[in-house]
Design a protein around this motif. Structure first.
Motif, PDB file in Angstrom:
ATOM      1  N   LEU A 211       0.818  -1.206   0.000  1.00 13.23           N
ATOM      2  CA  LEU A 211       0.000   0.000   0.000  1.00 13.23           C
ATOM      3  C   LEU A 211       0.853   1.257   0.000  1.00 13.23           C
ATOM      4  N   MET A 212       2.101   1.141   0.447  1.00 19.51           N
ATOM      5  CA  MET A 212       2.899   2.321   0.741  1.00 19.51           C
ATOM      6  C   MET A 212       4.151   2.466  -0.098  1.00 19.51           C
ATOM      7  N   TYR A 213       4.767   1.342  -0.469  1.00 18.85           N
ATOM      8  CA  TYR A 213       6.077   1.375  -1.107  1.00 18.85           C
ATOM      9  C   TYR A 213       6.007   0.889  -2.545  1.00 18.85           C
ATOM     10  N   THR A 214       6.845   1.457  -3.385  1.00 21.13           N
ATOM     11  CA  THR A 214       6.977   0.974  -4.757  1.00 21.13           C
ATOM     12  C   THR A 214       8.263   0.184  -4.946  1.00 21.13           C
ATOM     13  N   THR A 215       9.154   0.213  -3.931  1.00 22.99           N
ATOM     14  CA  THR A 215      10.405  -0.548  -4.022  1.00 22.99           C
ATOM     15  C   THR A 215      10.669  -1.262  -2.700  1.00 22.99           C
ATOM     16  N   THR A 216      11.245  -2.442  -2.767  1.00 19.91           N
ATOM     17  CA  THR A 216      11.615  -3.156  -1.553  1.00 19.91           C
ATOM     18  C   THR A 216      12.791  -2.474  -0.864  1.00 19.91           C
ATOM     19  N   GLU A 217      13.606  -1.748  -1.621  1.00 19.06           N
ATOM     20  CA  GLU A 217      14.734  -1.032  -1.034  1.00 19.06           C
ATOM     21  C   GLU A 217      14.242   0.058  -0.087  1.00 19.06           C
TER      22      GLU A 217
END
Length: 318
Positions: A211-217
């Motif tokens: 829901l919040m992030y576009t990257t795992t980094e």
């Protein structure tokens, strides 16, 4: 991967405490070394405050409810310190700040803290930059203390918790595709109850971060800071006892005349990528850009560009 805590709209992040004696802040146009302090509010609550950077002063209002300012500072907001003298404040009952001695975590008392910090630091006016749940705090602050705010920046900010909770429910159902979605769609249940159900379901599948992030980094970096936060959840545990936080603050925006920049992430499904379209600030600039809830981390170059162009545009008015 570490699960996220089911607090509304933003991760609760972690860092060690720090305390030094408060001092007067130098003039806004001067550069100064970072200084950390504890300021005592009129009801006895001690707030952690850090001042860093150069230029006109800017109050940073973190989200949560009950997060802290450290992770924002070190993961991207500090890139504004070449243009603004940033004032990072951990809200009462949050992070490195103290608990409210009388247990007062009302909206009005919380925003009164901001103005007491301003007065103790000796600023006549400042810019206000708010993230996530901080959008509600900033809007309330601007409504009651408009003469103290030269301009405002809302970064992935919500002004309607019920709206943003419904966004999370809808996106959560899209991610989970449950065999029986009926409990999440039951309109006889309050939206906040259904919201907590979807967060629990997402956490069980380790998918809330979508829901919040576009990257795992971005998630990895945030979790590293998350591990440092003091175990201070007083505000995070108390705020739901105050119905005023659940008002629709988009209606308040029409009364706020200062220049306002609204930055929205096109993949921010904790707030809603189209939520900003309901804001009614008379002097509003909007910037919708690719990114999730932590644009300052995942899209820092665009984040900086939008804010610094806004600062330049409004410098003569502030």
């Amino acid at each position: 991967m570490k699960q996220l805590r089911p607090f509304l709209l933003l991760l609760l992040l972690f860092s060690p405490g720090f305390s030094v004696f408060a001092q007067k802040t130098p003039a806004a146009s001067q550069s100064s070394a970072p200084r950390e302090m504890r300021l005592t509010m009129s009801d006895g609550t001690e707030l952690y405050v850090k001042v860093s950077g150069k230029g006109r002063p800017c109050l940073f209002i973190h989200g949560g409810p009950g997060a802290w300012s450290h992770s924002f500072e070190v993961l991207g907001v500090n890139t504004l310190e070449d243009s603004l003298q940033m004032v990072y404040v951990d809200q009462r009952g949050s992070g490195r700040s103290g608990k409210a001695p009388e247990g007062n975590y009302s909206l009005r008392r919380t925003v009164q803290d901001f103005d007491e910090v301003r007065q103790q630091l000796g600023f006549k006016q400042w810019t206000v930059l708010a993230h996530s749940f901080g959008g509600i705090l900033a809007t309330e602050y601007a409504y009651y203390f408009p003469q103290t705010i030269s301009r405002m920046i809302l970064l992935n900010g919500t002004l309607n918790l019920n709206y943003s909770a419904q966004v999370q429910i809808d996106k959560g159902l899209e991610i989970l595709k449950p065999e029986n979605p009926a409990p999440f769609l039951d309109q006889n249940r309050p939206v906040i109850d259904r919201f907590m159900m979807i967060i629990q379901a997402l956490n069980e599948k380790d998918k809330y971060h979508q829901l919040m992030y576009t990257t795992t980094e971005g998630l990895r970096k945030m979790n590293e800071e998350d591990a440092k936060r003091p175990p201070n959840y007083s505000f995070g545990q108390a705020w739901m006892n105050y119905p005023e936080y659940f008002q629709d603050f988009t209606e308040v925006t029409r009364h706020l005349k200062m220049p306002v920049l609204v930055i929205s992430g096109q993949q921010d499904f904790s707030i809603g990528p189209d939520h900003y379209k309901s804001f009614k600030f008379p002097n509003q600039t909007t910037a919708s850009m690719p990114g999730g809830h932590v644009i300052y981390l995942e899209q820092n170059a665009q984040f900086q560009k939008a804010i610094k162009e806004f600062l330049k545009k409004t410098s003569k008015k502030s």
